[in-house]
Write a protein that holds these residues in place. Structure first.
Motif, PDB file in Angstrom:
ATOM      1  N   PRO A   1       0.873  -1.134  -0.073  1.00  0.00           N
ATOM      2  CA  PRO A   1       0.033  -0.411  -0.190  1.00  0.00           C
ATOM      3  C   PRO A   1       1.391   0.990   0.561  1.00  0.00           C
ATOM      4  O   PRO A   1       2.423   0.936   0.230  1.00  0.00           O
ATOM      5  N   THR A   2       0.278   1.740  -0.888  1.00  0.00           N
ATOM      6  CA  THR A   2       1.057   3.498  -0.768  1.00  0.00           C
ATOM      7  C   THR A   2       0.301   4.323  -0.254  1.00  0.00           C
ATOM      8  O   THR A   2      -1.277   4.405  -0.209  1.00  0.00           O
ATOM      9  N   VAL A   3       1.177   6.034   0.227  1.00  0.00           N
ATOM     10  CA  VAL A   3       0.148   6.923   0.894  1.00  0.00           C
ATOM     11  C   VAL A   3      -0.720   7.040  -0.252  1.00  0.00           C
ATOM     12  O   VAL A   3      -0.634   6.894  -1.751  1.00  0.00           O
ATOM     13  N   ALA A   4      -1.806   7.925  -0.102  1.00  0.00           N
ATOM     14  CA  ALA A   4      -2.914   8.029  -0.715  1.00  0.00           C
ATOM     15  C   ALA A   4      -2.026   9.878  -2.172  1.00  0.00           C
ATOM     16  O   ALA A   4      -2.359  10.122  -3.651  1.00  0.00           O
ATOM     17  N   GLY A   5      -1.164  10.471  -1.777  1.00  0.00           N
ATOM     18  CA  GLY A   5      -0.984  11.196  -2.518  1.00  0.00           C
ATOM     19  C   GLY A   5       0.665  11.969  -2.385  1.00  0.00           C
ATOM     20  O   GLY A   5       0.340  11.888  -0.449  1.00  0.00           O
ATOM     21  N   VAL A   6       1.574  12.506  -3.111  1.00  0.00           N
ATOM     22  CA  VAL A   6       2.593  13.577  -2.549  1.00  0.00           C
ATOM     23  C   VAL A   6       2.600  14.490  -3.303  1.00  0.00           C
ATOM     24  O   VAL A   6       2.479  15.015  -4.243  1.00  0.00           O
ATOM     25  N   SER A   7       2.724  15.907  -2.328  1.00  0.00           N
ATOM     26  CA  SER A   7       2.287  17.026  -3.086  1.00  0.00           C
ATOM     27  C   SER A   7       3.986  17.724  -3.546  1.00  0.00           C
ATOM     28  O   SER A   7       4.902  17.423  -2.640  1.00  0.00           O
ATOM     29  N   ARG A   8       3.018  18.293  -4.646  1.00  0.00           N
ATOM     30  CA  ARG A   8       4.416  18.936  -5.165  1.00  0.00           C
ATOM     31  C   ARG A   8       4.698  20.114  -4.863  1.00  0.00           C
ATOM     32  O   ARG A   8       6.192  20.681  -4.432  1.00  0.00           O
ATOM     33  N   VAL A   9       4.447  20.705  -3.805  1.00  0.00           N
ATOM     34  CA  VAL A   9       4.815  22.507  -3.400  1.00  0.00           C
ATOM     35  C   VAL A   9       4.085  22.574  -1.652  1.00  0.00           C
ATOM     36  O   VAL A   9       3.980  24.047  -1.442  1.00  0.00           O
ATOM     37  N   GLY A  10       3.233  21.856  -2.157  1.00  0.00           N
ATOM     38  CA  GLY A  10       2.710  21.561   0.202  1.00  0.00           C
ATOM     39  C   GLY A  10       1.792  23.265   0.291  1.00  0.00           C
ATOM     40  O   GLY A  10       2.303  24.170   1.140  1.00  0.00           O
ATOM     41  N   ALA A  11       0.817  23.481  -0.865  1.00  0.00           N
ATOM     42  CA  ALA A  11       0.374  24.761  -0.781  1.00  0.00           C
ATOM     43  C   ALA A  11      -0.573  25.010   0.091  1.00  0.00           C
ATOM     44  O   ALA A  11      -0.995  25.861   0.625  1.00  0.00           O
TER      45      ALA A  11
END
Length: 465
Positions: free
Chosen positions: A349-359
């Protein structure tokens, strides 16, 4: 002198301590404290936080250069403050609160000024008697028509000025009351939102549940303080109260249970053998084939030597330790990141997502971290390495953001290194790597999203947002 201290919140909430014929009461987490708080859970309290001293038939609280400060009725004191019956002491802005009882019964009479002071005050209040010549002159002047007219004009002007002053005073009070009513309404809605989060929190998330319960009690106390101020039963710093309630409200704007459910299976505990010394940390999976992110210092020694062995166990799995090896580590001093690959093929299982800029990770924004602070020293099913790995979820808020670091108002400890930080959308916006040692784990640092995205490159393209 007798003093009763009622603990309203914190790990010892509900306890009552009574002190008879004791002139000094030491307060803190130190084992020798007279009023001792839980050394593991009441971390806002310093080892030697404050002292209560019997002075002049009353009690005075002295702050002992504590890290998080001592507060009386919500107002931070700089050195010492005289106490009255019913005062609320807070050790740290969000730390345990204690109600002081028993002062007025013994010290009430001492507040009356001595007779000499009363006579002085009466003398100062009474105007000096005028001599006969002055009084005769004033009587003659009062009989003149011009003086009567001037007197009437003066009185009229004073009435107008008084009316204007009363108008502005009433308007200021009305605005003050509106602020307090808005605070009370906001606080009540925040309590309801926190109770809803508590109702759906999983039983195994004991740390999250404890944190929510503490936030609920703190918010209820703030609402009660606002009611007392509005009713005139006490005074207080309304601006400070508003800031405290706004911070608590921010934590309700993130759906912690949803984020935890979506990402918890992808969180793993890492144990690395660094020159014969085991080091525990946290990692999270970003590739279905078992590609995990953690901290560089978890898998490399200070001299840069790689770990002799690396083992990983995913959250909620039992005794299933998987071997892994280092893929690469970040080179920059500020980028404490590493990629490790599981040696056992499979779909993970992977995390749901990784933010590119952390807005969404703006200053003041609510976040949540998931990891293993304390590693297997926290409550687990099993012992040693034969455990079912249960994560700890912790609410957080962005307190500062720089290009190279995100600073969090949260809790961390050994074993939390490598923990992912999630925003309100459920995406990773940072990776915890350390904190300020003097803060007792309350100031936490994380590698920001843009540095994580640059480090991952195309390795996690499928879940980048």
């Amino acid at each position: 002198m007798t003093l009763e201290l009622r603990i309203l919140s914190g790990a010892r909430a509900g306890a009552v301590q009574r002190f008879d014929d004791k002139a000094e009461i030491a307060i803190g987490r130190h084992a020798m404290s007279d009023l001792r708080f839980d050394p593991q859970n009441d971390l806002d309290v310093s080892t030697r936080h404050a002292e209560l001293r019997a002075l002049d038939d009353g009690w005075t609280v002295f702050d002992q250069s504590s890290t998080n400060g001592t507060f009386v009725n919500g107002e931070r004191i700089t050195d010492a403050r005289r106490l009255v019956d019913g005062d609320i002491l807070s050790f740290g802005r969000n730390g345990p609160r204690v109600e002081v009882r028993g002062i007025l019964a013994e010290a009430g009479a001492s507040h009356a000024p001595p007779p000499t002071e009363l006579r002085s005050a009466a003398a100062a209040a009474s105007p000096p008697r005028k001599d006969t010549g002055v009084r005769v002159a004033e009587a003659v002047q009062a009989q003149t028509k011009g003086m009567k007219r001037a007197f009437a004009i003066t009185v009229s002007a004073l009435i107008v000025v008084g009316a204007i002053g009363l108008f502005f005073w009433q308007r200021q009070n009305a605005a003050h009351d509106q602020v307090l009513l808005a605070l009370i309404a906001r606080g009540e809605s925040t309590t309801v939102a926190l109770q809803k989060q508590l109702a759906v929190a999983a039983p195994v998330d004991s740390a999250l549940r404890a944190q929510l319960e503490q936030q609920i009690e703190a918010n209820k106390h703030d609402v009660a303080s606002a009611r007392d101020i509005a009713a005139g039963r006490r005074t207080g710093n309304v601006e400070l109260l508003s800031q405290q309630m706004a911070r608590t409200q921010a934590l309700t704007q993130i759906d912690n249970p949803r984020i935890i459910d979506a990402n918890n299976p992808a969180i793993a505990m890492v144990v690395a053998d660094l020159d014969g010394k085991p080091l525990a940390g946290t990692a999270f999976n970003v590739g279905a084939g078992g590609l995990l992110v953690t901290n560089r210092h978890v898998v490399r020694t200070q001299s840069g030597a790689p770990a002799l062995r690396i083992a990983v166990i995913f959250a909620n799995t039992t005794n299933r330790w998987l071997p892994a090896h280092i893929v690469r580590t970040a080179e920059g001093d500020d980028d404490d990141l590493a990629l490790i690959q599981l040696d056992v093929p499979g779909k993970y299982p992977t995390v749901a997502g990784v933010s590119r800029v952390g807005a969404l990770a703006r200053v003041g924004a609510p976040l949540v971290t998931i990891g293993f602070p304390g590693a297997n020293e926290t409550p687990m099913e099993g012992k040693g390495l034969e455990i079912t790995a249960r994560t700890t979820a912790t609410g957080a808020m962005v307190s500062k953001r720089l290009e190279s670091v995100i600073q969090l108002d949260s809790y961390s400890g050994h074993g939390a290194s490598g923990s992912p930080v999630f925003d309100a959308a459920g995406n990773v916006v940072g990776v915890i790597y350390g904190g300020a040692s003097e803060s007792g784990g309350r100031i936490v640092y994380a590698v920001p999203a843009q540095k994580l995205a640059a480090f991952l490159g195309n390795d996690a393209a499928a879940i980048m947002h």
